[in-house]
Design a protein around this motif. Structure first.
Motif, PDB file in Angstrom:
ATOM      1  N   ALA A  68       0.820  -1.201   0.000  1.00  0.00           N
ATOM      2  CA  ALA A  68       0.000   0.000   0.000  1.00  0.00           C
ATOM      3  C   ALA A  68       0.858   1.257   0.000  1.00  0.00           C
ATOM      4  O   ALA A  68       0.416   2.319  -0.443  1.00  0.00           O
ATOM      5  CB  ALA A  68      -0.925  -0.007   1.222  1.00  0.00           C
ATOM      6  N   PHE A  69       2.070   1.125   0.498  1.00  0.00           N
ATOM      7  CA  PHE A  69       2.979   2.275   0.566  1.00  0.00           C
ATOM      8  C   PHE A  69       4.285   1.910  -0.119  1.00  0.00           C
ATOM      9  O   PHE A  69       4.886   0.883   0.180  1.00  0.00           O
ATOM     10  CB  PHE A  69       3.247   2.651   2.023  1.00  0.00           C
ATOM     11  CG  PHE A  69       4.280   3.723   2.194  1.00  0.00           C
ATOM     12  CD1 PHE A  69       3.941   5.054   1.970  1.00  0.00           C
ATOM     13  CD2 PHE A  69       5.587   3.410   2.554  1.00  0.00           C
ATOM     14  CE1 PHE A  69       4.891   6.044   2.116  1.00  0.00           C
ATOM     15  CE2 PHE A  69       6.530   4.398   2.703  1.00  0.00           C
ATOM     16  CZ  PHE A  69       6.189   5.733   2.488  1.00  0.00           C
TER      17      PHE A  69
ATOM     18  N   LYS B  69      12.131   1.314  -3.118  1.00  0.00           N
ATOM     19  CA  LYS B  69      11.456   1.004  -4.377  1.00  0.00           C
ATOM     20  C   LYS B  69      11.507   2.192  -5.327  1.00  0.00           C
ATOM     21  O   LYS B  69      11.748   2.057  -6.534  1.00  0.00           O
ATOM     22  CB  LYS B  69      10.011   0.607  -4.104  1.00  0.00           C
ATOM     23  CG  LYS B  69       9.817  -0.828  -3.643  1.00  0.00           C
ATOM     24  CD  LYS B  69       8.343  -1.147  -3.551  1.00  0.00           C
ATOM     25  CE  LYS B  69       8.117  -2.636  -3.304  1.00  0.00           C
ATOM     26  NZ  LYS B  69       8.821  -3.154  -2.105  1.00  0.00           N
ATOM     27  N   ILE B  70      11.269   3.352  -4.765  1.00  0.00           N
ATOM     28  CA  ILE B  70      11.263   4.552  -5.602  1.00  0.00           C
ATOM     29  C   ILE B  70      12.646   4.809  -6.182  1.00  0.00           C
ATOM     30  O   ILE B  70      12.804   5.058  -7.379  1.00  0.00           O
ATOM     31  CB  ILE B  70      10.782   5.758  -4.780  1.00  0.00           C
ATOM     32  CG1 ILE B  70       9.304   5.539  -4.363  1.00  0.00           C
ATOM     33  CG2 ILE B  70      10.925   7.050  -5.578  1.00  0.00           C
ATOM     34  CD1 ILE B  70       8.801   6.575  -3.375  1.00  0.00           C
ATOM     35  N   ARG B  71      13.671   4.726  -5.334  1.00  0.00           N
ATOM     36  CA  ARG B  71      15.033   5.006  -5.800  1.00  0.00           C
ATOM     37  C   ARG B  71      15.518   3.952  -6.791  1.00  0.00           C
ATOM     38  O   ARG B  71      16.218   4.272  -7.750  1.00  0.00           O
ATOM     39  CB  ARG B  71      15.979   5.107  -4.605  1.00  0.00           C
ATOM     40  CG  ARG B  71      15.771   6.387  -3.819  1.00  0.00           C
ATOM     41  CD  ARG B  71      16.670   6.437  -2.595  1.00  0.00           C
ATOM     42  NE  ARG B  71      16.555   7.741  -1.935  1.00  0.00           N
ATOM     43  CZ  ARG B  71      17.101   8.033  -0.755  1.00  0.00           C
ATOM     44  NH1 ARG B  71      17.796   7.101  -0.103  1.00  0.00           N
ATOM     45  NH2 ARG B  71      16.955   9.236  -0.235  1.00  0.00           N
ATOM     46  N   ASN B  72      15.121   2.702  -6.565  1.00  0.00           N
ATOM     47  CA  ASN B  72      15.502   1.665  -7.524  1.00  0.00           C
ATOM     48  C   ASN B  72      14.883   1.930  -8.897  1.00  0.00           C
ATOM     49  O   ASN B  72      15.518   1.749  -9.935  1.00  0.00           O
ATOM     50  CB  ASN B  72      15.068   0.296  -7.019  1.00  0.00           C
ATOM     51  CG  ASN B  72      15.907  -0.198  -5.857  1.00  0.00           C
ATOM     52  OD1 ASN B  72      17.003   0.306  -5.616  1.00  0.00           O
ATOM     53  ND2 ASN B  72      15.400  -1.185  -5.148  1.00  0.00           N
TER      54      ASN B  72
ATOM     55  N   SER C  56      18.534   4.682 -13.335  1.00  0.00           N
ATOM     56  CA  SER C  56      18.561   4.176 -14.714  1.00  0.00           C
ATOM     57  C   SER C  56      19.535   3.023 -14.894  1.00  0.00           C
ATOM     58  O   SER C  56      19.431   2.272 -15.886  1.00  0.00           O
ATOM     59  CB  SER C  56      18.910   5.313 -15.680  1.00  0.00           C
ATOM     60  OG  SER C  56      20.202   5.846 -15.362  1.00  0.00           O
ATOM     61  N   SER C  57      20.472   2.870 -13.981  1.00  0.00           N
ATOM     62  CA  SER C  57      21.443   1.789 -14.125  1.00  0.00           C
ATOM     63  C   SER C  57      20.893   0.448 -13.654  1.00  0.00           C
ATOM     64  O   SER C  57      21.498  -0.597 -13.868  1.00  0.00           O
ATOM     65  CB  SER C  57      22.714   2.122 -13.348  1.00  0.00           C
ATOM     66  OG  SER C  57      22.447   2.183 -11.946  1.00  0.00           O
ATOM     67  N   ILE C  58      19.742   0.465 -12.984  1.00  0.00           N
ATOM     68  CA  ILE C  58      19.141  -0.768 -12.489  1.00  0.00           C
ATOM     69  C   ILE C  58      18.187  -1.322 -13.530  1.00  0.00           C
ATOM     70  O   ILE C  58      17.289  -0.630 -14.001  1.00  0.00           O
ATOM     71  CB  ILE C  58      18.400  -0.530 -11.153  1.00  0.00           C
ATOM     72  CG1 ILE C  58      19.400  -0.160 -10.046  1.00  0.00           C
ATOM     73  CG2 ILE C  58      17.579  -1.758 -10.758  1.00  0.00           C
ATOM     74  CD1 ILE C  58      18.754   0.141  -8.713  1.00  0.00           C
TER      75      ILE C  58
END
Length: 802
Positions: free
Chosen positions: A618-619, A624-627, A631-633
């Protein structure tokens, strides 16, 4: 002595407590505290002390060698001496001064540590006590060390400063790996230890006009300089004992010629100070392994008491790799000895005592010495020294290879059992100190329990092996209960500085000894504990361990996580009070349909026609956001599209399913097909009895739960639940049992192993109405396998909609 009705007596002041802080990880919760690791509390491992608890590759310690000459003047009651000290700087540091202990200054009214305590006017006091109190306002009482000269090896004077019971000597810069030689000349007035207290001094016997001298803490001696503290130069108040440096000693004691001398080390000139008859007896004792041989007899001692000489003799003793040196001298002594084989060599076990203790000491003392070094050797390391001695001196104190004990008979030679047991206990305890801390050399000034507590524990093991009926007081868990029941304002953790402990005996002696015994008998088991304890002794023999070294070694060598135990028992003051709050009892009710869930531990998870929503959080957390923004991930399902399935789309809202068509209110849990029980099975399971025991931790200290069932046929069984049952809830827990017989009563901690302070809440008497307990038999091959879904799922609905 006169009885004096107006005076003062010193009392103990409850001071501020200096302790190692018990840092909690989750203080607002009912879990996550008591089983948290000690990493935030213990010192950080390094190259000197490893995370395993062993000395590191760069462990170091200092050394101090002594050559001492001293002379005892019995008439003037004085001792004068000169010593040459060779100090080895094995540390990586450059030293510009060294610290020396002047323990005799504790008796001086102006140079003592001046750690005052509150006092009240008593109803009466001895005149000697009043005299000791008066001198504080009337100038120097004349006691304490008088340092007359300090020079280096060339005779050049060295600057020094006396600060109460400590002396700092300024020296030329002493680099790592070098040594410094210096000399100290000194003298002091010997104290009456019976009247004035203290560890060393004299006792006067007015009936025969003789003295018994116990020369302890008698010479200026080096403080410890270590990697964990630097100089251990805390003042000596009379309680916190000693941090001392290992070295070699050569000591010459000049005493009245009719005195017998017992000492740390081996005498190197017995042939010059003993008669040929005494020498022959001594040599006989070297091989007597079954009974003591009297080297000086009772008759000879009585003769010496009556005929005093003005002549002098010099006794010479050598002791290697010891941390201290003490001796005794008197013409009153009977002296006996026997040999105890240890690791292929005979250790001379000797006793010195006056006629007042003859009936006790001649029978028990040397035998107790032999038993002690043998038993301690079995539990730790082989006794490494050539001699172990017990001296009856109306007190109890320990030094390398020699100790001073009590235990005298009545005038007619008889004695009570309590006197005998007390004498045996103190001999075992003080001789045992050869191992802790004389060999495993902890800092007693800071951590009394590492000295007294560890020794009291092995003393308990030794007493138990002395006589199966021996009334040991330190070790059995139930004996610590009165202390553990005290209000919190009268308690402090074991991990407290020795000067700040209110109930010193229970805290520093009994509680750590009890804790170690609980570890051995109840938590770890003897095999694991004994191996780890021997490993600690082996690792730290002739070294300076800290508490962390003990804690880590015990875990490292046993494979047991004991942080919860050290945290609760050593860093906390909570007692054990585990309550058996309630017992639920049931008989089986046979059924052919089973509740598929409902929380029953024998069922499966709830089923039905409910359709699960997408399994996404839900949150969205920052990771998660940074991953996603990085762009390298490259995520796997983006690299391999075949890894995407229905739920990849479902979770992203790419599938439209009307779940309301199949969703219904779940009024009944799903039922799974079951088989009927056979008559044989009903007989088998119908005779089972089911019990749920509910416990609460009322005391705060987590501990294993030991449950004793007494069945209606009179038989009993024991279940030992490890302390880890409290991990997820430190306040309440429960345990389910299936028994073959009906239980008449239940008792927890029946052998009083855990020091539970309230045994009134430890029992259940069998008065409970049976609850309903459904028993089911699943049809072979029926029902979902583990991990298999029950009921409808979104993928099924998608197929139906097509």
């Amino acid at each position: 002595m006169k009885k004096f009705y107006k005076g003062f007596i010193l009392l103990t002041l409850i001071g501020q407590i200096a302790l190692a802080q018990n840092i909690l990880n989750n203080p607002g919760s009912n879990h996550g505290n008591k089983f948290e690791q000690l990493g935030t509390i213990l010192n950080t491992p390094n190259e000197q002390r490893t995370a395993s608890g062993a000395p590191g590759v760069k462990y170091w310690q200092q050394r101090a060698d002594y050559k001492i000459k001293c002379e005892l003047d019995e008439k003037k009651l004085t001792l004068k001496g000169s010593e040459t000290i060779t100090y080895y700087n094995n540390s990586p540091d450059v030293l510009t001064y060294i610290w020396i202990q002047l323990d005799e200054n504790e008796h001086n009214n102006l140079k003592n540590a001046n750690y005052q305590s509150s006092s009240r006017m008593p109803s009466g006091a001895l005149t000697t006590q009043v005299d000791n109190m008066k001198v504080g306002s009337q100038g120097d009482n004349g006691y304490g060390i008088n340092v007359t000269k300090i020079t280096d090896a060339t005779g050049k004077n060295l600057s020094y400063t006396v600060n109460k019971t400590m002396m700092r000597i300024e020296i030329p810069a002493l680099k790592s790996g070098t040594q410094f030689i210096f000399n100290i000349d000194w003298n002091y007035k010997i104290t009456d230890r019976i009247a004035g207290g203290g560890r060393g001094g004299y006792e006067f016997f007015p009936e025969d006009g003789n003295h018994l001298f116990t020369m302890a803490q008698w010479y200026p001696r080096l403080c410890v300089y270590s990697d964990v503290q630097g100089w251990q130069n805390h003042q000596f108040t009379g309680r916190g004992e000693f941090a001392l440096t290992f070295g070699n000693f050569n000591v010459q004691m000049t005493v009245p010629a009719d005195h017998m001398v017992g000492s740390t080390g081996e005498c190197v000139n017995y042939s010059a100070v003993l008669t040929p008859t005494q020498m022959a007896r001594y040599n006989k004792a070297k091989t007597s392994t079954t009974a003591p041989v009297e080297i000086v007899t009772l008759a000879e001692a009585k003769t010496a008491e009556a005929k005093k000489t003005e002549a002098k003799k010099t006794w010479v003793f050598q002791a290697n790799n010891v941390r201290d040196f003490a001796w005794t001298s008197s013409r009153k002594f009977i002296w006996d000895a026997m040999a105890q084989p240890i690791a292929g060599k005979n250790v001379m076990c000797m006793s010195f005592y006056g006629k007042e203790a003859y009936a006790l000491y001649s029978k028990f003392s040397s035998r107790a010495v032999a038993h002690t070094i043998k038993t301690y050797s079995d539990f730790t390391i082989p006794y490494p020294y050539p001699v172990a001695q017990s001296v009856e001196a109306a007190n109890g104190m320990e030094y390398p290879m020699i100790c001073f004990n009590y235990g005298r008979t009545d005038a007619d030679g008889t004695y009570s059992e309590s006197t005998k047991n007390g004498m045996l206990g103190v001999v075992i305890h003080e001789v045992g100190h050869n191992f802790f801390p004389m060999i495993v050399n902890s800092d007693e000034r800071q951590w009394t329990w590492m000295d007294e507590g560890l020794n009291s524990f092995v003393e308990y093991l030794t007493e138990e092996l002395w006589d199966n009926k021996f009334p040991s007081k330190k070790g059995p868990a139930y004996t610590i209960v009165p202390y553990m029941k005290l209000p919190k304002d009268q308690l402090e953790p074991i991990m407290s500085n020795s000067e700040n402990i209110v109930n010193f005996g229970p805290n520093a002696y009994s509680k750590p000894a009890t804790g170690l015994n609980i570890l051995r008998e109840t938590i770890m088991g003897r095999e694991l504990f004994d191996y780890a304890f021997k490993e600690y002794s082996r690792r730290w023999a002739f070294k300076h361990p800290t508490p962390a070294d003990l804690f880590r070694t015990m875990e490292d060598a046993s494979g047991e996580d004991l942080d919860w135990f050290w945290r609760g028992w050593f860093y906390g003051t909570d007692p054990v009070d585990i309550s058996l709050d309630s017992v639920r009892y049931a008989k089986p009710d046979f059924s052919t349909t089973a509740n598929a869930g409902g929380g029953n531990r024998f069922g499966n998870r709830p089923g039905g026609s409910r359709v699960d929503p997408p399994a996404v959080n839900a949150f969205e957390d920052i990771s998660k956001i940074r991953n996603r923004e990085n762009s390298s991930i490259k995520f796997y399902t983006d690299r391999d599209l075949e890894a995407r399935d229905f739920y990849w789309k479902y979770d992203r809202g790419l599938v439209n399913i009307d779940t309301s068509l199949n969703a219904k209110p779940q009024t009944q849990p799903a039922r799974l097909p079951m088989e009927e029980f056979t008559a044989e099975e009903k007989t088998k399971y119908g005779n089972k009895f089911f019990y749920e025991l509910n416990f609460s931790n009322k005391g705060g200290l987590v501990m294993p739960i030991i449950v004793e069932f007494t069945f209606k046929d009179g038989t009993k069984s024991i279940d030992r639940i490890p302390a880890q049952i409290w991990r997820l809830n430190e306040l309440k827990t429960s345990k389910f049992y299936v028994q073959d017989k009906e239980v008449a009563s239940i008792k927890i901690d029946p052998m009083r192993e855990t020091a539970d302070i309230n045994e009134t809440n430890n029992t259940w008497g069998g008065s409970a109405s049976p609850s309903k307990f459904q028993l089911f038999k699943m049809r072979t091959g029926a029902g979902p396998a583990r991990g298999q879904s029950v009921g409808s799922n979104p993928m099924q609905l998608e197929k139906k909609s097509k």
